[in-house]
Motif scaffolding. Structure first.
Motif, PDB file in Angstrom:
ATOM      1  N   ALA A  56       0.591  -1.459  -0.209  1.00  0.00           N
ATOM      2  CA  ALA A  56      -0.523  -0.105  -0.024  1.00  0.00           C
ATOM      3  C   ALA A  56       0.672   1.196   0.279  1.00  0.00           C
ATOM      4  CB  ALA A  56      -1.279  -0.399   1.020  1.00  0.00           C
ATOM      5  N   VAL A  57       0.168   2.426  -0.344  1.00  0.00           N
ATOM      6  CA  VAL A  57       0.795   4.078  -0.745  1.00  0.00           C
ATOM      7  C   VAL A  57       0.158   4.976   0.006  1.00  0.00           C
ATOM      8  CG1 VAL A  57       2.056   5.622  -2.170  1.00  0.00           C
ATOM      9  CG2 VAL A  57       2.435   2.976  -2.949  1.00  0.00           C
ATOM     10  N   ALA A  58       0.837   5.735   0.895  1.00  0.00           N
ATOM     11  CA  ALA A  58      -0.148   6.797   1.857  1.00  0.00           C
ATOM     12  C   ALA A  58       0.306   7.858   1.471  1.00  0.00           C
ATOM     13  CB  ALA A  58       0.477   6.555   3.099  1.00  0.00           C
ATOM     14  N   LEU A  59      -0.069   8.835   0.847  1.00  0.00           N
ATOM     15  CA  LEU A  59       0.637  10.066   0.500  1.00  0.00           C
ATOM     16  C   LEU A  59      -0.093  11.026   1.355  1.00  0.00           C
ATOM     17  CD1 LEU A  59      -0.122  10.490  -3.676  1.00  0.00           C
ATOM     18  CD2 LEU A  59       2.230  10.187  -2.568  1.00  0.00           C
ATOM     19  N   ASP A  60       0.576  11.950   1.740  1.00  0.00           N
ATOM     20  CA  ASP A  60       0.523  13.479   2.111  1.00  0.00           C
ATOM     21  C   ASP A  60      -1.267  13.638   2.100  1.00  0.00           C
ATOM     22  OD1 ASP A  60       2.593  13.102   4.216  1.00  0.00           O
ATOM     23  OD2 ASP A  60       3.421  14.759   3.605  1.00  0.00           O
ATOM     24  N   ALA A  61      -2.274  14.134   2.166  1.00  0.00           N
ATOM     25  CA  ALA A  61      -3.276  15.091   1.829  1.00  0.00           C
ATOM     26  C   ALA A  61      -3.572  16.386   1.307  1.00  0.00           C
ATOM     27  CB  ALA A  61      -4.708  14.577   2.866  1.00  0.00           C
ATOM     28  N   LYS A  62      -3.660  16.686   0.606  1.00  0.00           N
ATOM     29  CA  LYS A  62      -4.022  18.718   0.281  1.00  0.00           C
ATOM     30  C   LYS A  62      -4.570  19.423   1.939  1.00  0.00           C
ATOM     31  CE  LYS A  62      -3.902  17.686  -4.564  1.00  0.00           C
ATOM     32  NZ  LYS A  62      -4.723  18.740  -5.840  1.00  0.00           N
ATOM     33  N   GLY A  63      -3.755  20.167   2.377  1.00  0.00           N
ATOM     34  CA  GLY A  63      -4.381  20.515   3.128  1.00  0.00           C
ATOM     35  C   GLY A  63      -3.963  20.409   4.487  1.00  0.00           C
ATOM     36  N   PRO A  64      -3.903  21.337   5.812  1.00  0.00           N
ATOM     37  CA  PRO A  64      -3.737  20.780   7.146  1.00  0.00           C
ATOM     38  C   PRO A  64      -4.238  20.052   8.019  1.00  0.00           C
ATOM     39  CG  PRO A  64      -5.633  22.667   6.899  1.00  0.00           C
ATOM     40  CD  PRO A  64      -5.635  22.647   5.772  1.00  0.00           C
ATOM     41  N   THR A  65      -2.996  19.071   9.023  1.00  0.00           N
ATOM     42  CA  THR A  65      -3.553  18.421   9.181  1.00  0.00           C
ATOM     43  C   THR A  65      -4.231  18.653  10.429  1.00  0.00           C
ATOM     44  OG1 THR A  65      -1.770  18.025  10.412  1.00  0.00           O
ATOM     45  CG2 THR A  65      -1.597  17.336   7.942  1.00  0.00           C
ATOM     46  N   PHE A  66      -4.746  17.056  11.756  1.00  0.00           N
ATOM     47  CA  PHE A  66      -4.739  17.887  12.817  1.00  0.00           C
ATOM     48  C   PHE A  66      -3.651  18.570  14.095  1.00  0.00           C
ATOM     49  CE2 PHE A  66      -2.294  14.183  13.005  1.00  0.00           C
ATOM     50  CZ  PHE A  66      -1.472  14.164  14.468  1.00  0.00           C
ATOM     51  N   ARG A  67      -2.350  18.869  13.702  1.00  0.00           N
ATOM     52  CA  ARG A  67      -1.558  18.869  14.099  1.00  0.00           C
ATOM     53  C   ARG A  67      -1.519  20.879  13.550  1.00  0.00           C
ATOM     54  NH1 ARG A  67       1.346  14.521  12.480  1.00  0.00           N
ATOM     55  NH2 ARG A  67       2.252  13.103  14.265  1.00  0.00           N
ATOM     56  N   HIS A  68      -2.101  20.776  12.826  1.00  0.00           N
ATOM     57  CA  HIS A  68      -2.011  23.030  12.429  1.00  0.00           C
ATOM     58  C   HIS A  68      -3.194  22.906  13.218  1.00  0.00           C
ATOM     59  CE1 HIS A  68       0.103  20.858   8.844  1.00  0.00           C
ATOM     60  NE2 HIS A  68       0.795  22.570   8.930  1.00  0.00           N
ATOM     61  N   GLN A  69      -3.962  22.044  13.739  1.00  0.00           N
ATOM     62  CA  GLN A  69      -5.229  22.423  14.591  1.00  0.00           C
ATOM     63  C   GLN A  69      -4.652  22.470  15.874  1.00  0.00           C
ATOM     64  OE1 GLN A  69      -8.087  19.946  13.656  1.00  0.00           O
ATOM     65  NE2 GLN A  69      -8.674  20.798  11.414  1.00  0.00           N
ATOM     66  N   LYS A  70      -3.894  21.847  16.403  1.00  0.00           N
ATOM     67  CA  LYS A  70      -2.791  21.744  17.973  1.00  0.00           C
ATOM     68  C   LYS A  70      -1.824  23.072  18.350  1.00  0.00           C
ATOM     69  CE  LYS A  70      -4.230  16.839  18.707  1.00  0.00           C
ATOM     70  NZ  LYS A  70      -4.705  16.764  20.403  1.00  0.00           N
ATOM     71  N   TYR A  71      -1.455  23.104  16.814  1.00  0.00           N
ATOM     72  CA  TYR A  71      -0.550  23.978  17.045  1.00  0.00           C
ATOM     73  C   TYR A  71      -0.162  24.781  15.640  1.00  0.00           C
ATOM     74  CZ  TYR A  71       4.407  25.500  17.475  1.00  0.00           C
ATOM     75  OH  TYR A  71       5.604  26.397  17.341  1.00  0.00           O
ATOM     76  N   ALA A  72      -0.340  25.332  15.480  1.00  0.00           N
ATOM     77  CA  ALA A  72      -0.396  26.686  13.803  1.00  0.00           C
ATOM     78  C   ALA A  72       0.359  26.695  13.656  1.00  0.00           C
ATOM     79  CB  ALA A  72      -0.852  28.146  14.607  1.00  0.00           C
ATOM     80  N   GLU A  73       1.859  26.856  13.989  1.00  0.00           N
ATOM     81  CA  GLU A  73       3.393  27.201  13.355  1.00  0.00           C
ATOM     82  C   GLU A  73       3.616  26.145  13.259  1.00  0.00           C
ATOM     83  OE1 GLU A  73       4.499  30.100  13.188  1.00  0.00           O
ATOM     84  OE2 GLU A  73       2.215  30.664  13.622  1.00  0.00           O
ATOM     85  N   TYR A  74       2.991  24.783  13.304  1.00  0.00           N
ATOM     86  CA  TYR A  74       3.553  23.621  12.539  1.00  0.00           C
ATOM     87  C   TYR A  74       4.332  23.946  11.311  1.00  0.00           C
ATOM     88  CZ  TYR A  74       3.873  18.129  11.328  1.00  0.00           C
ATOM     89  OH  TYR A  74       3.664  17.481  11.199  1.00  0.00           O
ATOM     90  N   LYS A  75       5.294  23.041  11.562  1.00  0.00           N
ATOM     91  CA  LYS A  75       6.334  23.776   9.961  1.00  0.00           C
ATOM     92  C   LYS A  75       6.519  24.603   8.868  1.00  0.00           C
ATOM     93  CE  LYS A  75       6.014  18.643   8.466  1.00  0.00           C
ATOM     94  NZ  LYS A  75       5.415  17.649   7.881  1.00  0.00           N
ATOM     95  N   ALA A  76       5.608  26.078  10.278  1.00  0.00           N
ATOM     96  CA  ALA A  76       5.918  27.230   9.666  1.00  0.00           C
ATOM     97  C   ALA A  76       6.884  27.602   9.085  1.00  0.00           C
ATOM     98  CB  ALA A  76       6.321  27.889  10.803  1.00  0.00           C
ATOM     99  N   THR A  77       8.613  26.815   9.682  1.00  0.00           N
ATOM    100  CA  THR A  77       9.931  27.621   8.772  1.00  0.00           C
ATOM    101  C   THR A  77       9.746  26.479   7.861  1.00  0.00           C
ATOM    102  OG1 THR A  77      10.506  26.172  10.709  1.00  0.00           O
ATOM    103  CG2 THR A  77      10.010  28.452  11.089  1.00  0.00           C
TER     104      THR A  77
END
Length: 133
Positions: A56-77
């Protein structure tokens, strides 16, 4: 015991892009294809050499993840993925589908989150699990 190989398609595509970006591989109209080529070769090598029972293959889905909802700066840099690689993701999806391999893109989750869930459930069901990233 069957063996399940789980591909982090986003990670493999990203690595393939950078490994092949100087190759000059492109379509007749100039669209880059190095990431598609590298991804396809990695996938086919695993299928040929490892002969997994399940893949099976998984790809990142478009859009924010649950981590962005918990921490707005997730991957900001973190830099955005190169446009040349992003352009190739649809072709990579087609390669996955052409091989008859299930593709997981779950909104709100990254590929590695999906892989972690699939790996845990497969191991609990008695499968040997290998992750390609």
């Amino acid at each position: 015991m069957s063996c399940l190989f789980l591909f982090d398609g986003t990670a493999v595509a990203y690595r393939s892009h950078f490994a092949m970006m100087r190759s000059g591989l492109s379509t007749a109209d100039g669209r880059p294809t190095g990431a598609v080529y590298g991804f396809t070769m990695a996938l086919r090598r695993i299928l040929r050499e490892e002969k997994p029972d399940l893949v099976a293959v998984a790809l990142d889905a478009k859009g924010p993840t649950f981590r962005h909802q918990k921490y707005a700066e997730y991957k900001a840099t973190r830099e955005r993925a190169p446009e040349e690689m992003i352009q190739q993701l649809e072709d990579i999806r087609e390669v996955i589908k052409a091989h008859g391999i299930p593709l997981f893109e779950i909104p709100g989750y990254e590929a590695d989150d999906v892989i972690g869930t699939l790996a845990t459930r497969a191991a609990e069901a008695g499968h040997e699990v290998r992750i390609v990233t």
